[in-house]
Design an enzyme around this catalytic site. Sequence first.
Site, PDB file in Angstrom:
ATOM      1  N   GLY A  17       0.815  -1.217   0.000  1.00 33.91           N
ATOM      2  CA  GLY A  17       0.000   0.000   0.000  1.00 33.91           C
ATOM      3  C   GLY A  17       0.844   1.260   0.000  1.00 33.91           C
ATOM      4  O   GLY A  17       0.548   2.229  -0.722  1.00 33.91           O
ATOM      5  N   TYR A 138      -4.877 -18.712   5.191  1.00 31.15           N
ATOM      6  CA  TYR A 138      -4.615 -17.545   4.340  1.00 31.15           C
ATOM      7  C   TYR A 138      -5.010 -17.847   2.895  1.00 31.15           C
ATOM      8  O   TYR A 138      -5.673 -17.040   2.231  1.00 31.15           O
ATOM      9  CB  TYR A 138      -3.123 -17.227   4.444  1.00 31.15           C
ATOM     10  CG  TYR A 138      -2.615 -16.121   3.572  1.00 31.15           C
ATOM     11  CD1 TYR A 138      -2.799 -14.787   3.931  1.00 31.15           C
ATOM     12  CD2 TYR A 138      -1.917 -16.404   2.396  1.00 31.15           C
ATOM     13  CE1 TYR A 138      -2.295 -13.765   3.136  1.00 31.15           C
ATOM     14  CE2 TYR A 138      -1.420 -15.387   1.602  1.00 31.15           C
ATOM     15  CZ  TYR A 138      -1.609 -14.072   1.965  1.00 31.15           C
ATOM     16  OH  TYR A 138      -1.114 -13.061   1.174  1.00 31.15           O
ATOM     17  N   THR A 166       3.679 -12.023  -6.703  1.00 29.68           N
ATOM     18  CA  THR A 166       4.599 -12.997  -6.135  1.00 29.68           C
ATOM     19  C   THR A 166       5.225 -12.424  -4.860  1.00 29.68           C
ATOM     20  O   THR A 166       4.866 -11.316  -4.431  1.00 29.68           O
ATOM     21  CB  THR A 166       5.689 -13.346  -7.171  1.00 29.68           C
ATOM     22  OG1 THR A 166       6.440 -14.450  -6.685  1.00 29.68           O
ATOM     23  CG2 THR A 166       6.637 -12.187  -7.413  1.00 29.68           C
ATOM     24  N   ASP A 270      16.137 -28.819   1.499  1.00 28.62           N
ATOM     25  CA  ASP A 270      16.193 -27.717   0.549  1.00 28.62           C
ATOM     26  C   ASP A 270      14.825 -27.076   0.290  1.00 28.62           C
ATOM     27  O   ASP A 270      14.746 -25.915  -0.094  1.00 28.62           O
ATOM     28  CB  ASP A 270      16.720 -28.236  -0.804  1.00 28.62           C
ATOM     29  CG  ASP A 270      18.199 -27.916  -0.972  1.00 28.62           C
ATOM     30  OD1 ASP A 270      18.682 -27.002  -0.286  1.00 28.62           O
ATOM     31  OD2 ASP A 270      18.842 -28.587  -1.785  1.00 28.62           O
TER      32      ASP A 270
HETATM   33  N1  LIG Z   1       4.302  -9.021   1.077  1.00 28.38           N
HETATM   34  C1  LIG Z   1       4.299  -9.921   0.099  1.00 28.38           C
HETATM   35  O1  LIG Z   1       5.349 -10.470  -0.269  1.00 28.38           O
HETATM   36  C2  LIG Z   1       2.996 -10.256  -0.615  1.00 28.38           C
HETATM   37  C3  LIG Z   1       3.034 -11.226  -1.654  1.00 28.38           C
HETATM   38  C4  LIG Z   1       1.871 -11.515  -2.338  1.00 28.38           C
HETATM   39  C5  LIG Z   1       0.681 -10.882  -2.004  1.00 28.38           C
HETATM   40  N2  LIG Z   1       0.665  -9.960  -0.994  1.00 28.38           N
HETATM   41  C6  LIG Z   1      -0.635  -9.322  -0.693  1.00 28.38           C
HETATM   42  O2  LIG Z   1      -0.516  -7.914  -0.781  1.00 28.38           O
HETATM   43  C7  LIG Z   1      -1.340  -7.280   0.200  1.00 28.38           C
HETATM   44  C8  LIG Z   1      -0.503  -6.356   1.049  1.00 28.38           C
HETATM   45  O3  LIG Z   1       0.538  -7.049   1.698  1.00 28.38           O
HETATM   46  P1  LIG Z   1       1.654  -6.284   2.556  1.00 28.38           P
HETATM   47  O4  LIG Z   1       2.839  -7.160   2.587  1.00 28.38           O
HETATM   48  O5  LIG Z   1       1.739  -4.888   2.083  1.00 28.38           O
HETATM   49  O6  LIG Z   1       0.982  -6.293   4.015  1.00 28.38           O
HETATM   50  P2  LIG Z   1       1.476  -5.521   5.340  1.00 28.38           P
HETATM   51  O7  LIG Z   1       2.735  -4.795   5.089  1.00 28.38           O
HETATM   52  O8  LIG Z   1       1.424  -6.514   6.449  1.00 28.38           O
HETATM   53  O9  LIG Z   1       0.318  -4.440   5.569  1.00 28.38           O
HETATM   54  C9  LIG Z   1      -0.963  -4.833   5.929  1.00 28.38           C
HETATM   55  C10 LIG Z   1      -1.873  -3.627   5.838  1.00 28.38           C
HETATM   56  O10 LIG Z   1      -3.203  -4.069   6.091  1.00 28.38           O
HETATM   57  C11 LIG Z   1      -3.830  -3.142   6.938  1.00 28.38           C
HETATM   58  N3  LIG Z   1      -4.844  -3.806   7.752  1.00 28.38           N
HETATM   59  C12 LIG Z   1      -4.701  -4.953   8.473  1.00 28.38           C
HETATM   60  N4  LIG Z   1      -5.846  -5.217   9.129  1.00 28.38           N
HETATM   61  C13 LIG Z   1      -6.719  -4.231   8.823  1.00 28.38           C
HETATM   62  C14 LIG Z   1      -8.056  -3.937   9.186  1.00 28.38           C
HETATM   63  N5  LIG Z   1      -8.737  -4.741  10.028  1.00 28.38           N
HETATM   64  N6  LIG Z   1      -8.640  -2.832   8.693  1.00 28.38           N
HETATM   65  C15 LIG Z   1      -7.963  -2.027   7.844  1.00 28.38           C
HETATM   66  N7  LIG Z   1      -6.706  -2.236   7.446  1.00 28.38           N
HETATM   67  C16 LIG Z   1      -6.085  -3.334   7.934  1.00 28.38           C
HETATM   68  C17 LIG Z   1      -2.722  -2.556   7.805  1.00 28.38           C
HETATM   69  O11 LIG Z   1      -3.136  -1.285   8.247  1.00 28.38           O
HETATM   70  P3  LIG Z   1      -2.676  -0.576   9.666  1.00 28.38           P
HETATM   71  O12 LIG Z   1      -1.166  -0.478   9.633  1.00 28.38           O
HETATM   72  O13 LIG Z   1      -3.325   0.746   9.640  1.00 28.38           O
HETATM   73  O14 LIG Z   1      -3.137  -1.477  10.761  1.00 28.38           O
HETATM   74  C18 LIG Z   1      -1.568  -2.501   6.809  1.00 28.38           C
HETATM   75  O15 LIG Z   1      -1.585  -1.275   6.117  1.00 28.38           O
HETATM   76  C19 LIG Z   1      -1.990  -8.410   0.995  1.00 28.38           C
HETATM   77  O16 LIG Z   1      -3.244  -8.649   0.454  1.00 28.38           O
HETATM   78  C20 LIG Z   1      -1.099  -9.598   0.735  1.00 28.38           C
HETATM   79  O17 LIG Z   1      -1.799 -10.777   0.836  1.00 28.38           O
HETATM   80  C21 LIG Z   1       1.780  -9.628  -0.289  1.00 28.38           C
END
Ligand SMILES: NC(=O)c1ccc[n+]([C@@H]2O[C@H](COP(=O)([O-])OP(=O)(O)OC[C@H]3O[C@@H](n4cnc5c(N)ncnc54)[C@H](OP(=O)(O)O)[C@@H]3O)[C@@H](O)[C@H]2O)c1
Length: 315
Positions: A17, A138, A166, A270
């Site tokens: 985000g 998840y 990814t 691995d």
């Molecule tokens: N990171 C990866 O490698 C990866 C890979 C594939 C897909 N994704 C997908 O991409 C998306 C973002 O991942 P990310 O890694 O950026 O996650 P992140 O860094 O853990 O951030 C999670 C975000 O979700 C918000 N959030 C959590 N609970 C909430 C609620 N109840 N109401 C409103 N906001 C809420 C948090 O807001 P607050 O800080 O305000 O609490 C935070 O901004 C997810 O859908 C994830 O599944 C991520």
Amino acid sequence: MQTDSKISVFGGTGLVGSSIIRELKKQGYLNIDAPRSNELNLLDKLQVDEYFKTKEPEFVFMVAGLVGGIYGNSKRPADFLYQNSIMILNILEAIKNFSPKTKILFTGSTCIYPKENPQPINEDRFMAGRLEETNKGYAVAKGLGVVACQLYRQQYNINAIALMPTNMYGPNDTYDLENGHMIPSLIKKFVEAKKNKSPLTFWGTGTPRREALYVDDTADACIYLMNNYNEAEIVNIGTGFDYSIKEFITILEEVIDYKGEIIWDTTKPDGTLEKRTDITRLKSIMPDFSPRSFKDGLRETLKADFGWEEENGVK
Ligand SMILES: NC(=O)c1ccc[n+]([C@@H]2O[C@H](COP(=O)([O-])OP(=O)(O)OC[C@H]3O[C@@H](n4cnc5c(N)ncnc54)[C@H](OP(=O)(O)O)[C@@H]3O)[C@@H](O)[C@H]2O)c1
């Protein structure tokens, strides 16, 4: 999207985000609302309804979620299932009832594809086999989100698109050694080992190959697809290239200038030998998509999160 369109980013403090907001601003978008979870709790249907009733955003990037590595997922599988399901359902229902013109982009994840796949993994693998046990909650919730986008589109003509990014890394990541993803955990380990002048141990032989996408490249693709894609089919967002774990380690050693010992514990397994995303569909929509190398993305990440400088290394 026009530069003055009403755009909402849910999950704006997170890795993905915050990158989407940075990229939107860079591209001149002016009207961005990014409520935190304590301002808009997406688990609370009444709050979500009120938000869409009053704001009627034209575009929503839904990248909020409960996200974590293998440890977090296996410790709290029910929380991962519940929270990730309810958030997207609350949003789609509110769009349908109060703001039907809103276009929503939802991110699934390539890690919800089945455990076994022909490589590279294409979009047809969605729901095509048994899931990985370690992130079942998840994966089911994210899969539900993807299907929900397709069904609200089919029944209510909601402009919902679902993308499958990814594994990512980049500025503003969660560097949690127990609960984090592979690349941020590796970065953190190297930074700490360099500071403490301690050796580093890795499991296995280092031969398995993995993909890692710099988050700003994901954000670029998300903004492009929001502007240029409006179909039910999911779209992978990956790099199109991969590295062996050993190659990742060598790049980290070089960029962080780590001179300590590296031990490979070959008594440990691995894991899957190859995990790579097929990005043919993405390239057919966005031919110019050209994600940066791990070395370049790593430098950007170290600069942003660890005060790294080209001349002086990590502070
Ligand atoms: N990171 C990866 O490698 C990866 C890979 C594939 C897909 N994704 C997908 O991409 C998306 C973002 O991942 P990310 O890694 O950026 O996650 P992140 O860094 O853990 O951030 C999670 C975000 O979700 C918000 N959030 C959590 N609970 C909430 C609620 N109840 N109401 C409103 N906001 C809420 C948090 O807001 P607050 O800080 O305000 O609490 C935070 O901004 C997810 O859908 C994830 O599944 C991520």
